[in-house]
Design a protein around this motif. Sequence first.
Motif, PDB file in Angstrom:
ATOM      1  N   GLN A  58     -10.769  17.021  -2.549  1.00  0.00           N
ATOM      2  CA  GLN A  58     -10.448  16.011  -1.545  1.00  0.00           C
ATOM      3  C   GLN A  58     -10.187  14.641  -2.171  1.00  0.00           C
ATOM      4  O   GLN A  58      -9.534  13.804  -1.568  1.00  0.00           O
ATOM      5  CB  GLN A  58     -11.587  15.886  -0.524  1.00  0.00           C
ATOM      6  N   SER A  59     -10.700  14.414  -3.363  1.00  0.00           N
ATOM      7  CA  SER A  59     -10.525  13.103  -3.985  1.00  0.00           C
ATOM      8  C   SER A  59      -9.111  12.910  -4.539  1.00  0.00           C
ATOM      9  O   SER A  59      -8.725  11.796  -4.845  1.00  0.00           O
ATOM     10  CB  SER A  59     -11.548  12.914  -5.106  1.00  0.00           C
ATOM     11  N   TYR A  60      -8.332  13.983  -4.678  1.00  0.00           N
ATOM     12  CA  TYR A  60      -6.964  13.870  -5.172  1.00  0.00           C
ATOM     13  C   TYR A  60      -6.005  13.627  -4.012  1.00  0.00           C
ATOM     14  O   TYR A  60      -6.275  14.029  -2.880  1.00  0.00           O
ATOM     15  CB  TYR A  60      -6.557  15.139  -5.922  1.00  0.00           C
ATOM     16  N   PRO A  61      -4.868  12.983  -4.287  1.00  0.00           N
ATOM     17  CA  PRO A  61      -3.890  12.763  -3.210  1.00  0.00           C
ATOM     18  C   PRO A  61      -3.382  14.100  -2.680  1.00  0.00           C
ATOM     19  O   PRO A  61      -3.072  15.000  -3.431  1.00  0.00           O
ATOM     20  CB  PRO A  61      -2.757  11.991  -3.874  1.00  0.00           C
ATOM     21  N   GLY A  62      -3.305  14.202  -1.392  1.00  0.00           N
ATOM     22  CA  GLY A  62      -2.841  15.438  -0.774  1.00  0.00           C
ATOM     23  C   GLY A  62      -3.975  16.318  -0.305  1.00  0.00           C
ATOM     24  O   GLY A  62      -3.807  17.128   0.580  1.00  0.00           O
ATOM     25  N   GLY A  63      -5.141  16.158  -0.900  1.00  0.00           N
ATOM     26  CA  GLY A  63      -6.317  16.915  -0.473  1.00  0.00           C
ATOM     27  C   GLY A  63      -6.149  18.411  -0.602  1.00  0.00           C
ATOM     28  O   GLY A  63      -5.527  18.903  -1.528  1.00  0.00           O
ATOM     29  N   VAL A  64      -6.711  19.137   0.352  1.00  0.00           N
ATOM     30  CA  VAL A  64      -6.689  20.593   0.306  1.00  0.00           C
ATOM     31  C   VAL A  64      -5.304  21.125   0.632  1.00  0.00           C
ATOM     32  O   VAL A  64      -4.854  22.089   0.038  1.00  0.00           O
ATOM     33  CB  VAL A  64      -7.741  21.177   1.280  1.00  0.00           C
ATOM     34  N   THR A  65      -4.622  20.495   1.594  1.00  0.00           N
ATOM     35  CA  THR A  65      -3.277  20.963   1.938  1.00  0.00           C
ATOM     36  C   THR A  65      -2.343  20.751   0.768  1.00  0.00           C
ATOM     37  O   THR A  65      -1.395  21.499   0.578  1.00  0.00           O
ATOM     38  CB  THR A  65      -2.741  20.234   3.178  1.00  0.00           C
ATOM     39  N   GLY A  66      -2.627  19.761  -0.010  1.00  0.00           N
ATOM     40  CA  GLY A  66      -2.082  19.602  -1.339  1.00  0.00           C
ATOM     41  C   GLY A  66      -0.668  19.134  -1.485  1.00  0.00           C
ATOM     42  O   GLY A  66       0.198  19.346  -0.664  1.00  0.00           O
ATOM     43  N   SER A  67      -0.473  18.459  -2.571  1.00  0.00           N
ATOM     44  CA  SER A  67       0.864  18.079  -2.999  1.00  0.00           C
ATOM     45  C   SER A  67       1.213  18.971  -4.181  1.00  0.00           C
ATOM     46  O   SER A  67       1.691  18.511  -5.205  1.00  0.00           O
ATOM     47  CB  SER A  67       0.891  16.608  -3.390  1.00  0.00           C
TER      48      SER A  67
END
Length: 80
Positions: A58-67
């Motif tokens: 979750q701390s990365y951009p996009g989260g679980v749905t993701g980029s």
Amino acid sequence: MSQQQFQASAPENEPATSLSARSLVASRKQDFNIYTVMLLLSFVFLLVGTVLMYLELQSYPGGVTGSWKTSSATPTNSGQ
């Protein structure tokens, strides 16, 4: 040497009963042993690890749905 004689019979204080009749007798619930505790601890640790990995994602951009979509990526020719 003396010869021993063995007699195959049911114990005197226990009547001979079928296996199905013995299985109907209520038994006491077994206590926790070390293997049960280790199983429960491993479940808790795996659950905690999964939650921590989810929070890290979750701390990365996009989260679980993701980029994480790579359809727009273009390869570069870095070998030459």
